[in-house]
Enzyme design. Structure first.
Site, PDB file in Angstrom:
ATOM      1  N   HIS A 169       0.834  -1.210   0.000  1.00  0.00           N
ATOM      2  CA  HIS A 169       0.000   0.000   0.000  1.00  0.00           C
ATOM      3  C   HIS A 169       0.871   1.264   0.000  1.00  0.00           C
ATOM      4  O   HIS A 169       0.899   1.978  -0.985  1.00  0.00           O
ATOM      5  CB  HIS A 169      -1.010   0.024   1.153  1.00  0.00           C
ATOM      6  CG  HIS A 169      -1.898  -1.161   1.216  1.00  0.00           C
ATOM      7  ND1 HIS A 169      -2.707  -1.524   0.161  1.00  0.00           N
ATOM      8  CD2 HIS A 169      -2.099  -2.091   2.191  1.00  0.00           C
ATOM      9  CE1 HIS A 169      -3.372  -2.627   0.492  1.00  0.00           C
ATOM     10  NE2 HIS A 169      -3.014  -2.991   1.705  1.00  0.00           N
ATOM     11  N   ASP A 225      -5.123  -8.285  -3.087  1.00  0.00           N
ATOM     12  CA  ASP A 225      -5.398  -8.067  -1.673  1.00  0.00           C
ATOM     13  C   ASP A 225      -6.656  -8.768  -1.185  1.00  0.00           C
ATOM     14  O   ASP A 225      -6.677  -9.977  -1.007  1.00  0.00           O
ATOM     15  CB  ASP A 225      -5.450  -6.561  -1.417  1.00  0.00           C
ATOM     16  CG  ASP A 225      -5.373  -6.195   0.062  1.00  0.00           C
ATOM     17  OD1 ASP A 225      -5.457  -7.095   0.896  1.00  0.00           O
ATOM     18  OD2 ASP A 225      -5.227  -5.009   0.375  1.00  0.00           O
TER      19      ASP A 225
END
Length: 463
Positions: free
Chosen positions: A273, A324
């Site tokens: 991220h 994810d």
């Protein structure tokens, strides 16, 4: 014959015409060369050949949870309210559920253009938080799913010890994740032979700075280096503004800055991220050699924020793509979301183009493959000698692609098709895993997935 002739192939340096790919029985490319025409009887690709896309960040079990939180549960929903619901769903997950969900997910990934995956595996124990008789039970379920589907695999067992910065005690929803540093290193020793046996790579995932105290982070990284000094290390970092604020309150530093000052961050590391960095962190993070692990559809789904892609690239930063939470399982969709998020943020078009590659889809694909390979710790960096024969063949007869030049076919695949509909075949280590857009286990794996999800939903509704 271990060969494939491509009228158009996307090589690390760009598009090439009339390319013959050859590989050995280990699935490693031995020749990538020009050929005027295919040899008699040699297989010919049905369309442009692309390097397989590595998926650098996956929580497999969350695929069964996708779509189940798209309603307002409180006045202002956020990542943190989503996480509470996710913990509740994960509480009753068993080994058979894990394997069924992951098998379908990995077949989906292959059908969608991913040829490998990094599994960030943090559910370790039984529903009561006690270790299984075989401590590696859930990790082994994921390895079996990867082997059955044929996807390339990097296993990243997660170290998780605290609920917040400063070593706050874990909460009830985290009981299945918690283990000591010594326990983690024993688990890695146990898993190493199993990974080696199926050509998978083993690494480590300190979950986040909020979940792993400084001493544990240092000891775990040192222990991993004793097992495999080149093993990949992945960490969630700076995903949420609350995480940044809490880190500053705890340490006086932002998360990425703290990590760079206190850990040996280098090209082995993947900063998953890394959404919320200041200008100095973008520069220092990029120059460390670490990969930024971008998960555009999940970051959009959770309302995380937008990564400053141009700043990272300006400093030469490597990056790759992950799915994810699997709100979307589609390599082209992640490329599209990455580009569109930048267009919305900067009110410009074609942000992802580069000086070397004016076609956005081409530039992004090549960069994502390089960064994803680095984060995976495997030789999957594209169509080049010495790399694995992982590749995707687009269907030139698909309506959105018909009659176009190869760079425009890739652009149409990413920006103008249904994304998966333009994929014809997918190969991993020189073995065909998807034909005519379908994995051999598609129907069987889908049925098992639906059954596992239904059982988990029923158990979660029970009093």
């Amino acid at each position: 014959m271990n060969t494939l002739f491509a009228a158009d192939a996307l090589l690390p340096g760009g598009w090439a015409k009339n390319v013959l790919l050859s590989w050995n029985d280990a699935g490693q490319l031995t020749q990538v060369q020009s050929a005027a025409q295919p040899a008699a009887g040699a297989p010919v690709a049905n369309g442009p050949v692309l390097p397989g896309m590595p998926n650098l960040h996956s929580h497999a079990f969350q695929r069964a949870f996708a779509g189940l939180t798209e309603y307002r549960a409180q006045q202002q929903d956020s990542f943190w309210s989503w996480r509470t619901l996710m913990y509740r769903f994960a509480a009753r997950l068993g080994p058979q559920h894990m394997e069924a969900i992951a098998t379908w997910l990995y077949a989906e990934m292959l059908e969608a253009g991913y040829t490998s995956v990094c599994e960030f595996q943090y559910v370790h124990h039984d529903a009561d938080g006690r270790p299984y008789a075989d401590d590696a039970t859930l990790s082994l379920a994921l390895l079996r799913a990867a082997r059955k589907t044929g996807i390339g695999f990097t296993l990243l067992p997660v170290l998780y010890q605290a609920s917040g910065f400063g070593g706050l005690p874990p909460n009830e929803g985290q009981r299945r994740f918690i283990r000591s540093t010594d326990s983690m290193l024993r688990l890695l020793d146990t898993l190493k032979p199993a990974c080696d046996a199926q050509g998978a790579r083993l690494g480590l995932a300190p979950h986040s700075l909020r979940a792993v105290p400084p001493d544990a982070l240092r000891e775990a990284v040192a222990g991993l280096e004793a097992i495999d000094p080149s093993a990949p290390i992945h960490i969630h970092i700076a995903e949420q503004t609350k995480e940044v604020d809490d880190c500053v309150a705890w340490s006086g530093q932002r998360p990425v800055a703290w990590l760079l000052d206190h850990a040996p961050v280098d090209a082995r590391w993947c900063l998953v991220h890394a959404t919320h960095m200041d200008a100095t962190e973008y520069e220092r993070g990029a120059k460390s050699g670490a990969v930024a692990g971008l998960c555009p559809t999940t970051e959009a789904n959770l309302g995380d924020g937008i990564f400053d892609f141009s700043a990272w690239r300006h400093h030469g930063g490597a990056w790759g793509l992950g799915s994810d939470s699997h709100a979307t399982v589609n390599a082209a969709e992640e490329l599209l979301m990455l580009e569109y998020s930048q267009r919305l943020a900067w009110r410009q078009r074609n942000v992802g183009a580069s000086a070397a590659q004016p076609h956005v889809a081409t530039a992004l694909t090549l960069e994502a493959v390089r960064g994803g390979a680095q984060a995976s710790g495997r030789a999957i960096g594209g169509l080049a000698v010495g790399q694995q024969a992982d590749f995707v063949v687009l269907d030139a007869a698909q309506l959105a692609l018909q009659g176009l030049a190869a760079p425009d076919m890739l652009s149409a695949h990413v920006f103008a098709s249904h994304r998966t509909s333009a994929i014809d075949t997918v190969w991993v280590s020189g073995q065909p895993r998807v034909a005519a857009g379908r994995h051999a286990l598609h129907n069987e794996a889908a049925a098992a997935f639906v059954a596992a999800r239904s059982q988990l939903l029923q158990e979660n509704r029970a009093p």
